[in-house]
Design an enzyme around this catalytic site. Sequence first.
Site, PDB file in Angstrom:
ATOM      1  N   THR A  89       8.449  26.549  48.012  1.00  0.00           N
ATOM      2  CA  THR A  89       9.830  25.952  48.020  1.00  0.00           C
ATOM      3  C   THR A  89      10.493  26.220  46.669  1.00  0.00           C
ATOM      4  OG1 THR A  89       8.980  23.779  46.850  1.00  0.00           O
ATOM      5  CG2 THR A  89       8.850  23.975  49.280  1.00  0.00           C
ATOM      6  N   PHE A 247       3.862  15.579  25.361  1.00  0.00           N
ATOM      7  CA  PHE A 247       5.289  16.169  25.881  1.00  0.00           C
ATOM      8  C   PHE A 247       6.048  15.711  24.639  1.00  0.00           C
ATOM      9  CE2 PHE A 247       6.291  18.162  29.866  1.00  0.00           C
ATOM     10  CZ  PHE A 247       5.201  18.440  30.293  1.00  0.00           C
ATOM     11  N   CYS A 258       8.001  25.398  38.004  1.00  0.00           N
ATOM     12  CA  CYS A 258       8.363  23.997  38.258  1.00  0.00           C
ATOM     13  C   CYS A 258       9.481  23.001  37.689  1.00  0.00           C
ATOM     14  CB  CYS A 258       7.105  22.935  38.274  1.00  0.00           C
ATOM     15  SG  CYS A 258       5.996  23.653  39.437  1.00  0.00           S
TER      16      CYS A 258
HETATM   17  C1  UDX Z   1       4.651  20.788  35.511  1.00  0.00           C
HETATM   18  C2  UDX Z   1       4.565  19.388  35.432  1.00  0.00           C
HETATM   19  O1  UDX Z   1       4.047  18.892  34.128  1.00  0.00           O
HETATM   20  C3  UDX Z   1       3.610  19.012  36.704  1.00  0.00           C
HETATM   21  O2  UDX Z   1       3.261  17.644  36.482  1.00  0.00           O
HETATM   22  C4  UDX Z   1       4.297  19.314  37.937  1.00  0.00           C
HETATM   23  O3  UDX Z   1       3.570  19.139  38.856  1.00  0.00           O
HETATM   24  C5  UDX Z   1       4.612  20.957  37.933  1.00  0.00           C
HETATM   25  O4  UDX Z   1       5.373  21.130  36.690  1.00  0.00           O
HETATM   26  P1  UDX Z   1       3.863  23.098  34.539  1.00  0.00           P
HETATM   27  O5  UDX Z   1       4.692  23.706  35.080  1.00  0.00           O
HETATM   28  O6  UDX Z   1       2.191  23.366  34.806  1.00  0.00           O
HETATM   29  O7  UDX Z   1       3.839  21.404  35.065  1.00  0.00           O
HETATM   30  O8  UDX Z   1       3.936  22.941  33.074  1.00  0.00           O
HETATM   31  P2  UDX Z   1       3.877  21.790  31.901  1.00  0.00           P
HETATM   32  O9  UDX Z   1       2.470  21.844  31.386  1.00  0.00           O
HETATM   33  O10 UDX Z   1       4.489  20.585  32.640  1.00  0.00           O
HETATM   34  O11 UDX Z   1       4.749  22.612  30.828  1.00  0.00           O
HETATM   35  C6  UDX Z   1       6.213  23.014  31.278  1.00  0.00           C
HETATM   36  C7  UDX Z   1       6.919  23.636  30.074  1.00  0.00           C
HETATM   37  O12 UDX Z   1       7.035  22.520  29.071  1.00  0.00           O
HETATM   38  C8  UDX Z   1       6.094  24.656  29.352  1.00  0.00           C
HETATM   39  O13 UDX Z   1       6.986  25.711  29.288  1.00  0.00           O
HETATM   40  C9  UDX Z   1       5.596  24.201  28.231  1.00  0.00           C
HETATM   41  O14 UDX Z   1       5.203  25.293  27.222  1.00  0.00           O
HETATM   42  C10 UDX Z   1       6.501  23.175  27.717  1.00  0.00           C
HETATM   43  N1  UDX Z   1       5.920  22.002  26.990  1.00  0.00           N
HETATM   44  C11 UDX Z   1       5.051  21.256  27.235  1.00  0.00           C
HETATM   45  C12 UDX Z   1       6.431  22.051  25.585  1.00  0.00           C
HETATM   46  O15 UDX Z   1       7.345  22.900  25.093  1.00  0.00           O
HETATM   47  N2  UDX Z   1       6.058  21.053  24.629  1.00  0.00           N
HETATM   48  C13 UDX Z   1       5.208  19.903  25.228  1.00  0.00           C
HETATM   49  O16 UDX Z   1       4.782  19.233  24.499  1.00  0.00           O
HETATM   50  C14 UDX Z   1       4.604  20.164  26.535  1.00  0.00           C
END
Ligand code: UDX
Length: 433
Positions: A89, A247, A258
């Site tokens: 999607t 986070f 996502c």
């Molecule tokens: C995300 C959601 O976490 C998940 O619950 C949903 O189902 C799908 O989207 P994902 O896309 O795998 O998962 O990535 P995620 O681990 O959430 O990280 C997203 C972005 O945030 C990445 O670019 C990561 O590097 C960044 N990030 C994450 C940070 O910059 N700092 C952090 O502390 C955590």
Amino acid sequence: MSAARIVVMGTGYVGLTTGACLASLGHQVTCVDVDHAKVARLSAGRVDILEPGLAELVGRGLTAGRLSFVVGGRDAVRDAQGVFLCVPTPMGAGGAADLRAVEAVTNEIGDVLPAGCALITKSTVPVGTARRIRDLLGRDDIPVVSNPEFLREGTAVADFLGPDRIVVGSDDAAAAEWVAELYRDLAAPSVVTDAASAELVKYAANCFLAMKLSYVNSIAELCERLGADIEAVTEGMGHDRRIGRSFLKPGPGWGGSCLPKDTHALVRIAESVRFDFGLLTAAIDENVAQRDRIVAKIAGAVGGALEGARIGLLGLAFKAGTNDLRDSPALSVASVLAALGAELTAYDPAVGGEIPGMTVVDDPYQVTKGADAVVVLTEWDEFRRLDWTYVSELMEGDAVVDTRNLLDPHPVLDAGLSWQGVGRPRPRARVSA
Ligand code: UDX
């Protein structure tokens, strides 16, 4: 619950993880894809997706005869009790979610679904999609259920088998309870509600995470201007259970397949009901601002002019533990650097091949050879263990920009290089005794 007969439409990282994990819970699962070659590979136990534990689960499911892969859904769904829609999607025009795959699959199987079979949306879909699917089906004997996934790339199997919660929503309460029961062995809290609420939970959660990251990146910028240390600030914040410790790591911005898609989709969903979601729009804008601050930091590290500057990039994937480049902040930073005339060489342990605007190499030290600056963009653990004395000999300049605050600055400084992070004070080189 006894073993249910389940069909999963789509074998991407959500569909394959869902199918393999449901089979590991004892259910009888058939995964469907349109790609004949992919179905053949999966039937032979070959998993191309980089997800820890997934290949093992697929192998076990195949061996136990609880997991199979076929092309085309019409035959597969004829005796199904539940059908999961795990088709893409993607972000469509203007940011709204593109539901063409969901609608195509619904049309493909709608007339052959056995009465009472639950049609379950697992992919992230806008609020109101369950109702649209029901209208599309034109059948009142098929309950439509929302069961959003909360899988993170790189930990999808662990997230599926160890969820914080299961969310299920349907206007058919019995169908919602039945879907929740599929996960009973996981002993996770279940939220069973109506379809619209379940659909909104996914967006509300993901967009909150994106806002949290934009907030911490803004606090990191404040730290730099106030001479504070983001690691102390986030440590101090994170002990508050209402905030939580995860986070809270600043970086080059948030990306992936996502968060960018879901944040834009929720802004459009809000607009569709005349709500101006300014807070979320601000978080999206702040993410672009963070990228621009990182570019400015790199420009400063090479004396202000990026034209002709030779910059080595460590990391391309949107986060460590995955080979996914979709909406990667590393690529976003690289594209601006290249547009401003920088000559880029890049290395990522999980990414190979050609990428426009840069030379991709297969060794991290090649990135540093002759570089005016080296930039850490993805938090791969192996970058912590580089020989910085050797790097210093290879580099032309002396600047290391660590956009993930990944490195221990001291070995970098001891090698005679400079180090700067995000929201961190500039450490001074240790005076040699
Ligand atoms: C995300 C959601 O976490 C998940 O619950 C949903 O189902 C799908 O989207 P994902 O896309 O795998 O998962 O990535 P995620 O681990 O959430 O990280 C997203 C972005 O945030 C990445 O670019 C990561 O590097 C960044 N990030 C994450 C940070 O910059 N700092 C952090 O502390 C955590």
